[in-house]
Design a protein around this motif. Structure first.
Motif, PDB file in Angstrom:
ATOM      1  N   PHE A 139       0.802  -1.239  -0.054  1.00 19.73           N
ATOM      2  CA  PHE A 139      -0.269   0.061  -0.010  1.00 19.73           C
ATOM      3  C   PHE A 139       0.960   1.382   0.187  1.00 19.73           C
ATOM      4  O   PHE A 139       0.441   2.309  -0.555  1.00 19.73           O
ATOM      5  N   VAL A 140       2.000   1.216   0.433  1.00 16.71           N
ATOM      6  CA  VAL A 140       2.821   2.295   0.414  1.00 16.71           C
ATOM      7  C   VAL A 140       3.433   2.584  -1.129  1.00 16.71           C
ATOM      8  O   VAL A 140       3.275   3.788  -1.425  1.00 16.71           O
ATOM      9  N   ALA A 141       3.743   1.571  -1.699  1.00 14.14           N
ATOM     10  CA  ALA A 141       4.070   1.727  -3.176  1.00 14.14           C
ATOM     11  C   ALA A 141       2.907   2.235  -4.032  1.00 14.14           C
ATOM     12  O   ALA A 141       2.849   2.911  -5.080  1.00 14.14           O
ATOM     13  N   GLU A 142       1.651   1.759  -3.551  1.00 14.79           N
ATOM     14  CA  GLU A 142       0.513   2.086  -4.476  1.00 14.79           C
ATOM     15  C   GLU A 142      -0.181   3.589  -4.013  1.00 14.79           C
ATOM     16  O   GLU A 142      -1.091   3.870  -4.641  1.00 14.79           O
ATOM     17  N   ALA A 143       0.370   4.238  -2.997  1.00 20.26           N
ATOM     18  CA  ALA A 143      -0.666   5.276  -2.407  1.00 20.26           C
ATOM     19  C   ALA A 143      -0.573   6.625  -3.475  1.00 20.26           C
ATOM     20  O   ALA A 143      -1.663   7.076  -3.485  1.00 20.26           O
ATOM     21  N   ASP A 144       0.196   6.581  -4.493  1.00 22.90           N
ATOM     22  CA  ASP A 144       0.399   7.854  -5.246  1.00 22.90           C
ATOM     23  C   ASP A 144      -0.623   7.334  -6.445  1.00 22.90           C
ATOM     24  O   ASP A 144      -1.270   8.338  -6.801  1.00 22.90           O
ATOM     25  N   ARG A 145      -1.285   6.354  -6.329  1.00 21.71           N
ATOM     26  CA  ARG A 145      -2.118   5.999  -7.580  1.00 21.71           C
ATOM     27  C   ARG A 145      -3.545   5.796  -6.914  1.00 21.71           C
ATOM     28  O   ARG A 145      -4.680   5.518  -7.615  1.00 21.71           O
ATOM     29  N   PHE A 146      -3.849   5.912  -5.731  1.00 21.67           N
ATOM     30  CA  PHE A 146      -4.999   5.445  -4.916  1.00 21.67           C
ATOM     31  C   PHE A 146      -5.755   6.617  -5.253  1.00 21.67           C
ATOM     32  O   PHE A 146      -5.560   8.018  -5.057  1.00 21.67           O
ATOM     33  N   ARG A 147      -7.198   6.554  -5.641  1.00 18.38           N
ATOM     34  CA  ARG A 147      -8.198   7.454  -5.807  1.00 18.38           C
ATOM     35  C   ARG A 147      -9.360   7.005  -4.994  1.00 18.38           C
ATOM     36  O   ARG A 147      -9.858   6.020  -5.063  1.00 18.38           O
ATOM     37  N   SER A 148      -9.899   8.065  -4.234  1.00 12.05           N
ATOM     38  CA  SER A 148     -11.120   7.754  -3.348  1.00 12.05           C
ATOM     39  C   SER A 148     -12.358   7.929  -4.136  1.00 12.05           C
ATOM     40  O   SER A 148     -12.452   8.741  -4.996  1.00 12.05           O
ATOM     41  N   ASN A 149     -13.628   7.149  -4.107  1.00  8.13           N
ATOM     42  CA  ASN A 149     -14.666   7.248  -4.718  1.00  8.13           C
ATOM     43  C   ASN A 149     -15.627   8.071  -3.729  1.00  8.13           C
ATOM     44  O   ASN A 149     -16.614   7.940  -4.228  1.00  8.13           O
ATOM     45  N   VAL A 150     -14.991   8.700  -2.561  1.00  6.88           N
ATOM     46  CA  VAL A 150     -16.101   9.295  -1.896  1.00  6.88           C
ATOM     47  C   VAL A 150     -15.862  10.893  -2.040  1.00  6.88           C
ATOM     48  O   VAL A 150     -14.779  11.371  -1.747  1.00  6.88           O
ATOM     49  N   ALA A 151     -16.754  11.454  -2.448  1.00  2.00           N
ATOM     50  CA  ALA A 151     -16.640  12.988  -2.456  1.00  2.00           C
ATOM     51  C   ALA A 151     -16.834  13.771  -1.093  1.00  2.00           C
ATOM     52  O   ALA A 151     -17.564  13.246  -0.291  1.00  2.00           O
ATOM     53  N   PRO A 152     -16.081  14.634  -1.111  1.00  2.00           N
ATOM     54  CA  PRO A 152     -16.159  15.480   0.249  1.00  2.00           C
ATOM     55  C   PRO A 152     -17.359  16.115   0.301  1.00  2.00           C
ATOM     56  O   PRO A 152     -17.972  16.573  -0.826  1.00  2.00           O
ATOM     57  N   PRO A 153     -17.972  16.599   1.422  1.00  2.00           N
ATOM     58  CA  PRO A 153     -19.059  17.343   1.565  1.00  2.00           C
ATOM     59  C   PRO A 153     -19.277  18.618   0.981  1.00  2.00           C
ATOM     60  O   PRO A 153     -18.165  19.394   0.974  1.00  2.00           O
ATOM     61  N   PRO A 154     -20.369  19.298   0.361  1.00  2.00           N
ATOM     62  CA  PRO A 154     -20.136  20.312  -0.133  1.00  2.00           C
ATOM     63  C   PRO A 154     -19.855  21.483   1.061  1.00  2.00           C
ATOM     64  O   PRO A 154     -20.231  21.206   2.221  1.00  2.00           O
ATOM     65  N   ARG A 155     -19.289  22.406   0.628  1.00  3.89           N
ATOM     66  CA  ARG A 155     -18.709  23.805   1.614  1.00  3.89           C
ATOM     67  C   ARG A 155     -20.471  24.439   1.957  1.00  3.89           C
ATOM     68  O   ARG A 155     -20.948  24.657   1.031  1.00  3.89           O
ATOM     69  N   GLU A 156     -20.347  24.994   3.162  1.00  3.08           N
ATOM     70  CA  GLU A 156     -21.444  25.751   3.604  1.00  3.08           C
ATOM     71  C   GLU A 156     -21.249  27.215   3.006  1.00  3.08           C
ATOM     72  O   GLU A 156     -20.256  27.759   3.202  1.00  3.08           O
ATOM     73  N   ARG A 157     -22.193  27.368   2.304  1.00  4.70           N
ATOM     74  CA  ARG A 157     -22.485  29.155   2.126  1.00  4.70           C
ATOM     75  C   ARG A 157     -22.387  29.914   3.245  1.00  4.70           C
ATOM     76  O   ARG A 157     -23.082  29.613   4.399  1.00  4.70           O
ATOM     77  N   ALA A 158     -21.698  31.061   3.229  1.00  3.10           N
ATOM     78  CA  ALA A 158     -21.894  32.185   4.279  1.00  3.10           C
ATOM     79  C   ALA A 158     -22.970  32.736   4.188  1.00  3.10           C
ATOM     80  O   ALA A 158     -23.686  33.180   3.310  1.00  3.10           O
ATOM     81  N   SER A 159     -23.425  33.177   5.600  1.00  2.00           N
ATOM     82  CA  SER A 159     -24.824  33.866   5.635  1.00  2.00           C
ATOM     83  C   SER A 159     -24.546  35.209   5.263  1.00  2.00           C
ATOM     84  O   SER A 159     -23.329  35.800   5.245  1.00  2.00           O
ATOM     85  N   ARG A 160     -25.616  36.083   5.158  1.00  3.45           N
ATOM     86  CA  ARG A 160     -25.609  37.425   5.065  1.00  3.45           C
ATOM     87  C   ARG A 160     -24.703  38.309   6.079  1.00  3.45           C
ATOM     88  O   ARG A 160     -23.844  39.031   5.758  1.00  3.45           O
ATOM     89  N   ALA A 161     -24.969  37.639   7.268  1.00  2.00           N
ATOM     90  CA  ALA A 161     -24.272  38.417   8.151  1.00  2.00           C
ATOM     91  C   ALA A 161     -22.986  38.169   8.444  1.00  2.00           C
ATOM     92  O   ALA A 161     -21.963  39.155   8.596  1.00  2.00           O
ATOM     93  N   GLU A 162     -22.436  37.072   7.917  1.00  2.00           N
ATOM     94  CA  GLU A 162     -20.950  36.780   8.012  1.00  2.00           C
ATOM     95  C   GLU A 162     -20.356  37.372   6.708  1.00  2.00           C
ATOM     96  O   GLU A 162     -19.318  38.072   7.071  1.00  2.00           O
TER      97      GLU A 162
END
Length: 80
Positions: free
Chosen positions: A13-36
């Motif tokens: 797994f150390v040798a193959e770490a460069d080729r590893f791609r996850s199939n899990v997408a990160p959660p979308p970023r929260e949009r900032a509110s008007r106050a923020e």
């Protein structure tokens, strides 16, 4: 000094770490509110106006004087 042995990597797994791609997408970023967004804008304007004010108020102090940089007190001018 020390001889290094050329051995294969013991873990695959150390040798193959460069080729590893996850199939899990990160959660979308929260949009900032008007106050923020308003707070961020106000903070940015405050910093920018502080810098501009420092330049305007500090600019005359950085200008060279007309007398060649030599200041004379009144008593020295009267003695001449």
């Amino acid at each position: 000094m020390f001889r290094r042995r050329r051995e294969p990597v013991p873990f695959a797994f150390v040798a193959e770490a460069d080729r590893f791609r996850s199939n899990v997408a990160p959660p979308p970023r929260e949009r900032a509110s008007r106050a923020e967004l308003g707070r961020r804008t106000l903070a940015s304007l405050l910093v920018a106006s502080g810098l501009a004010g420092a330049l305007l108020l500090g600019g005359p102090a950085l200008q060279p004087t007309g007398a060649g940089g030599v200041h004379q007190s009144q008593s020295e001018a009267a003695n001449r």
